[in-house]
Design an enzyme around this catalytic site. Sequence first.
Site, PDB file in Angstrom:
ATOM      1  N   ASP A   7       0.835  -1.201   0.000  1.00 54.47           N
ATOM      2  CA  ASP A   7       0.000   0.000   0.000  1.00 54.47           C
ATOM      3  C   ASP A   7       0.871   1.252   0.000  1.00 54.47           C
ATOM      4  O   ASP A   7       2.099   1.175   0.137  1.00 54.47           O
ATOM      5  CB  ASP A   7      -0.966  -0.003   1.199  1.00 54.47           C
ATOM      6  N   ASP A  60      -7.795  -3.042  14.053  1.00 51.14           N
ATOM      7  CA  ASP A  60      -9.190  -3.201  13.634  1.00 51.14           C
ATOM      8  C   ASP A  60      -9.367  -4.352  12.638  1.00 51.14           C
ATOM      9  O   ASP A  60     -10.422  -4.506  12.044  1.00 51.14           O
ATOM     10  CB  ASP A  60      -9.725  -1.891  13.040  1.00 51.14           C
ATOM     11  N   HIS A  85      -7.547  -4.872   9.822  1.00 56.59           N
ATOM     12  CA  HIS A  85      -7.216  -4.654   8.407  1.00 56.59           C
ATOM     13  C   HIS A  85      -5.941  -5.400   8.018  1.00 56.59           C
ATOM     14  O   HIS A  85      -5.079  -5.670   8.855  1.00 56.59           O
ATOM     15  CB  HIS A  85      -7.109  -3.158   8.068  1.00 56.59           C
ATOM     16  N   GLU A 118      -9.852  -1.731   5.269  1.00 57.81           N
ATOM     17  CA  GLU A 118     -10.520  -1.462   6.536  1.00 57.81           C
ATOM     18  C   GLU A 118     -11.845  -2.219   6.622  1.00 57.81           C
ATOM     19  O   GLU A 118     -12.353  -2.714   5.595  1.00 57.81           O
ATOM     20  CB  GLU A 118     -10.766   0.048   6.669  1.00 57.81           C
TER      21      GLU A 118
HETATM   22  P1  PGA Z   1       2.038  -2.206  12.620  1.00 60.48           P
HETATM   23  O1  PGA Z   1       0.901  -2.035  11.521  1.00 60.48           O
HETATM   24  O2  PGA Z   1       2.935  -3.283  12.135  1.00 60.48           O
HETATM   25  O3  PGA Z   1       2.752  -0.881  12.652  1.00 60.48           O
HETATM   26  O4  PGA Z   1       1.358  -2.544  13.894  1.00 60.48           O
HETATM   27  C1  PGA Z   1       0.266  -3.167  11.031  1.00 60.48           C
HETATM   28  C2  PGA Z   1      -0.842  -2.756  10.105  1.00 60.48           C
HETATM   29  O5  PGA Z   1      -1.469  -1.699  10.302  1.00 60.48           O
HETATM   30  O6  PGA Z   1      -1.110  -3.498   9.156  1.00 60.48           O
END
Ligand code: PGA
Length: 259
Positions: free
Chosen positions: A67, A136, A138, A143
């Site tokens: 992304d 959450d 994702h 999302e």
């Molecule tokens: P993080 O993010 O590794 O910084 O916890 C993971 C994500 O949002 O996919």
Amino acid sequence: MRIAILPDEATIASVAADRIEALYQRKPEFVIGLATGSTPLPLYAELIERYKAGRLSFAHARSYNLDEYIGLPEDHYEGYANFIHRNLVDHVDFAPGAAHGPNAWTGDSHAAAAAYDQAIKDAGGIDLQVLGIGSDGHIGFNEPAGSLTSRTHVGVLTDQTRRDNSRFFDGDITAVPTHCITQGLGTIMEARENLMIATGENKADAVRELIEGPISQRWPATILQMHDNTIVLLDRAAASRLEMVDFYNEVWEKEQLPL
Ligand code: PGA
């Protein structure tokens, strides 16, 4: 889904790097999908060490990021292409132009998203996709309530995700972009192998849903239950709300035994 609950981040990085090293050995021209965020950093450090030790090479590999934020200047420190370069690509031997990410600076992000989806197909698809998970649920920036079959698309970042990511923007949620280009869940499901890493108590609810919840757009990562080659590497904190920990440990240990 194969599930390993491991003692610490170093062990997780080592087990994850073993899978990428094995991929390199059977296919030196592998295509790898790369995730940003804090979670994969120990893995990327381990890959750099193994490259320096001569255990793997990216000379014939290509990478595709999951992304990219929309709205940051192209040279912004927290841009995801820059993050991946800084934490992996610049330290190993990728050929020039072999590391790819969604192009969020064309002025037409919808067209850029479609072109990126096609570019992954044209590369023969992703052999191994590294994934983190949001609190959450994702994966990528898919999302809750998005299509479980989506292709690479322009997505919205929820305030929960912007709050989670504000630590990279001096704690200022208003500095975190509201939109992104993300591989879709359908795109991620086409990776031949998914390697999910989740660490920390903050991920425990999402991990419980990922493994033991029903498949639902409420928790987008749950679509991985339908993928036939997904491995989930967890620390004890991320696994702390799972019901069947003893069962997962037993299966993982037996899988390590020689047949
Ligand atoms: P993080 O993010 O590794 O910084 O916890 C993971 C994500 O949002 O996919």
